[in-house]
Write a protein that holds these residues in place. Structure first.
Motif, mmCIF file in Angstrom:
data_model
loop_
_atom_site.group_PDB
_atom_site.id
_atom_site.type_symbol
_atom_site.label_atom_id
_atom_site.label_comp_id
_atom_site.label_asym_id
_atom_site.label_seq_id
_atom_site.Cartn_x
_atom_site.Cartn_y
_atom_site.Cartn_z
ATOM 1 N N LYS A 1 0.845 -1.193 0.000
ATOM 2 C CA LYS A 1 0.000 0.000 0.000
ATOM 3 C C LYS A 1 0.876 1.238 0.000
ATOM 4 O O LYS A 1 1.970 1.230 0.571
ATOM 5 N N LYS A 2 0.333 2.315 -0.582
ATOM 6 C CA LYS A 2 1.007 3.605 -0.586
ATOM 7 C C LYS A 2 0.004 4.699 -0.268
ATOM 8 O O LYS A 2 -1.152 4.618 -0.671
ATOM 9 N N ILE A 3 0.480 5.725 0.423
ATOM 10 C CA ILE A 3 -0.303 6.934 0.637
ATOM 11 C C ILE A 3 0.128 7.918 -0.444
ATOM 12 O O ILE A 3 1.325 8.141 -0.646
ATOM 13 N N LEU A 4 -0.857 8.492 -1.122
ATOM 14 C CA LEU A 4 -0.567 9.540 -2.106
ATOM 15 C C LEU A 4 -1.279 10.810 -1.691
ATOM 16 O O LEU A 4 -2.466 10.780 -1.360
ATOM 17 N N LYS B 1 -0.638 7.257 12.409
ATOM 18 C CA LYS B 1 -1.695 8.252 12.647
ATOM 19 C C LYS B 1 -2.608 8.360 11.414
ATOM 20 O O LYS B 1 -3.822 8.478 11.538
ATOM 21 N N PHE B 2 -2.011 8.302 10.224
ATOM 22 C CA PHE B 2 -2.798 8.354 8.995
ATOM 23 C C PHE B 2 -3.762 7.169 8.932
ATOM 24 O O PHE B 2 -4.948 7.327 8.650
ATOM 25 N N LEU B 3 -3.252 5.971 9.210
ATOM 26 C CA LEU B 3 -4.075 4.765 9.115
ATOM 27 C C LEU B 3 -5.172 4.728 10.178
ATOM 28 O O LEU B 3 -6.237 4.154 9.941
ATOM 29 N N GLU B 4 -4.921 5.344 11.337
ATOM 30 C CA GLU B 4 -5.962 5.432 12.368
ATOM 31 C C GLU B 4 -7.120 6.300 11.901
ATOM 32 O O GLU B 4 -8.260 6.118 12.323
ATOM 33 N N SER C 1 -7.421 17.463 9.650
ATOM 34 C CA SER C 1 -6.758 17.997 8.469
ATOM 35 C C SER C 1 -5.573 17.093 8.159
ATOM 36 O O SER C 1 -4.878 16.645 9.085
ATOM 37 N N ILE C 2 -5.325 16.854 6.903
ATOM 38 C CA ILE C 2 -4.223 15.967 6.509
ATOM 39 C C ILE C 2 -2.887 16.474 7.043
ATOM 40 O O ILE C 2 -1.998 15.692 7.355
ATOM 41 N N THR C 3 -2.746 17.785 7.220
ATOM 42 C CA THR C 3 -1.469 18.313 7.708
ATOM 43 C C THR C 3 -1.161 17.870 9.138
ATOM 44 O O THR C 3 -0.021 17.946 9.571
ATOM 45 N N GLU C 4 -2.171 17.379 9.855
ATOM 46 C CA GLU C 4 -1.937 16.878 11.218
ATOM 47 C C GLU C 4 -1.069 15.623 11.235
ATOM 48 O O GLU C 4 -0.492 15.295 12.276
ATOM 49 N N VAL C 5 -0.978 14.912 10.139
ATOM 50 C CA VAL C 5 -0.172 13.682 10.106
ATOM 51 C C VAL C 5 1.222 13.922 9.517
ATOM 52 O O VAL C 5 1.983 12.989 9.365
ATOM 53 N N PHE C 6 1.544 15.178 9.217
ATOM 54 C CA PHE C 6 2.858 15.482 8.662
ATOM 55 C C PHE C 6 3.897 15.621 9.760
ATOM 56 O O PHE C 6 3.666 16.289 10.759
ATOM 57 N N LYS C 7 5.051 14.991 9.553
ATOM 58 C CA LYS C 7 6.206 15.190 10.422
ATOM 59 C C LYS C 7 7.071 16.224 9.700
ATOM 60 O O LYS C 7 7.750 15.888 8.713
ATOM 61 N N ALA C 8 6.982 17.483 10.155
ATOM 62 C CA ALA C 8 7.666 18.568 9.453
ATOM 63 C C ALA C 8 7.935 19.717 10.403
ATOM 64 O O ALA C 8 7.325 19.818 11.468
ATOM 65 N N ASP C 9 8.820 20.620 9.961
ATOM 66 C CA ASP C 9 9.062 21.815 10.764
ATOM 67 C C ASP C 9 7.863 22.758 10.639
ATOM 68 O O ASP C 9 7.000 22.575 9.775
ATOM 69 N N SER C 10 7.789 23.746 11.517
ATOM 70 C CA SER C 10 6.603 24.622 11.566
ATOM 71 C C SER C 10 6.424 25.420 10.277
ATOM 72 O O SER C 10 5.290 25.621 9.830
ATOM 73 N N HIS C 11 7.506 25.871 9.649
ATOM 74 C CA HIS C 11 7.387 26.622 8.391
ATOM 75 C C HIS C 11 6.733 25.770 7.305
ATOM 76 O O HIS C 11 5.814 26.211 6.614
ATOM 77 N N VAL D 1 3.393 2.512 2.777
ATOM 78 C CA VAL D 1 2.881 2.102 4.089
ATOM 79 C C VAL D 1 3.555 0.806 4.518
ATOM 80 O O VAL D 1 3.728 0.540 5.703
ATOM 81 N N GLU D 2 3.936 0.014 3.547
ATOM 82 C CA GLU D 2 4.594 -1.280 3.779
ATOM 83 C C GLU D 2 5.443 -1.583 2.547
ATOM 84 O O GLU D 2 5.450 -0.791 1.606
ATOM 85 N N THR D 3 6.154 -2.693 2.568
ATOM 86 C CA THR D 3 6.927 -3.078 1.387
ATOM 87 C C THR D 3 6.011 -2.994 0.173
ATOM 88 O O THR D 3 4.877 -3.459 0.213
ATOM 89 N N SER D 4 6.513 -2.379 -0.889
ATOM 90 C CA SER D 4 5.634 -1.991 -1.976
ATOM 91 C C SER D 4 6.296 -2.146 -3.345
ATOM 92 O O SER D 4 7.496 -1.892 -3.486
#
Length: 180
Positions: free
Chosen positions: A76-79, A117-120, A125-135, A169-172
Motif C-alpha cells: 500500500k502507498k499513501i498519495l 496516525k494516517f491509518l488510524e 486535516s491531513i497536515t496533522e499527520v505530517f512530520k515537518a518543521d513549523s514553516h 505504508v509497507e513493502t511496496s
C-alpha cells in the motif's frame, strides 16, 4: 540479493533500498509478457517504470509532465495530490539533489507522513499527520491536499502537472505508465 537485503529486511537495517523510476522492463525483458499496457494509455507510451521499496520510502511532492497511471502491485502507498494552481506554494527546488527526479519539478518543502496516525484516521486535516518543521506545515496548510490510500490491485490516474507526494505504508511494488 538486493531485494532481500535492502527491501525485504529494511526494517532490521539502517540502510533501505528504493528502486525508483527504473525502466526495469527495458533491461529485464523476461517480464514484459506479465503485464499489458492499459488501454487508457495512448500508443505513445513514454515509459513503464517500476517502483520497489520497503515501508516509509517516499518520493517528495513533485509533478510529472506526462499522463501517469500508477498501478499498485504489492503493498500500500499513501498519495497526497495537489492541483497545479497551488504550484506557487509548492515552489520547485532548483537546488534539489535527488538523483531520480529532476529538481525543476520537485518541491523545496520536505516532510514525512506519520503512517500510523494516517491509518488510524483520527485527524481533521491531513497536515496533522505530517512530520515537518513549523514553516513547512504553515505553507502546506495554505493548499488543498487530497489523499488516497492506494492498495494492491488498484490504479490511480495522475494528470500532467498535478503535484503528488508518495509514501509506502509497507513493502511496496508499483508500476507507472507515462504517456503524452
Amino acid at each position: 540479493t538486493f531485494i532481500e537485503e535492502y527491501i525485504m529486511k529494511a526494517s532490521c537495517s539502517t540502510v533501505k533500498g528504493y528502486l525508483a523510476q527504473y525502466e526495469f522492463f527495458e533491461h529485464i525483458t523476461d517480464f514484459q509478457d506479465d503485464f499489458k499496457i492499459p488501454d487508457l494509455c495512448s500508443s505513445s507510451v513514454v515509459a513503464v517504470n517500476i517502483w520497489m521499496g520497503p515501508k516509509e520510502t517516499r518520493t517528495p511532492f513533485h509533478f510529472d509532465r506526462q499522463h501517469n497511471l500508477l498501478c499498485q502491485i504489492v503493498g500500500k502507498k499513501i498519495l497526497l495530490l495537489v492541483d497545479p494552481k497551488f504550484g506557487n506554494i509548492l515552489q520547485p527546488d532548483t537546488e534539489a539533489k535527488e538523483t531520480n527526479l529532476s529538481g525543476k519539478n520537485t518541491t523545496s518543502l520536505h516532510f514525512a507522513i506519520d503512517i500510523s496516525k494516517f491509518l488510524e484516521g483520527s485527524f481533521n486535516s491531513i497536515t496533522e499527520v505530517f512530520k515537518a518543521d513549523s514553516h513547512t506545515k504553515q505553507e502546506l496548510q495554505k493548499i488543498e491536499i487530497d489523499y488516497v490510500l492506494l492498495k494492491e490491485g488498484e490504479t490511480l490516474y495522475i494528470p500532467p502537472g498535478y503535484w503528488h507526494h508518495v509514501e509506502s505504508v509497507e513493502t511496496s511494488i508499483s508500476l507507472s505508465f507515462w504517456w503524452e
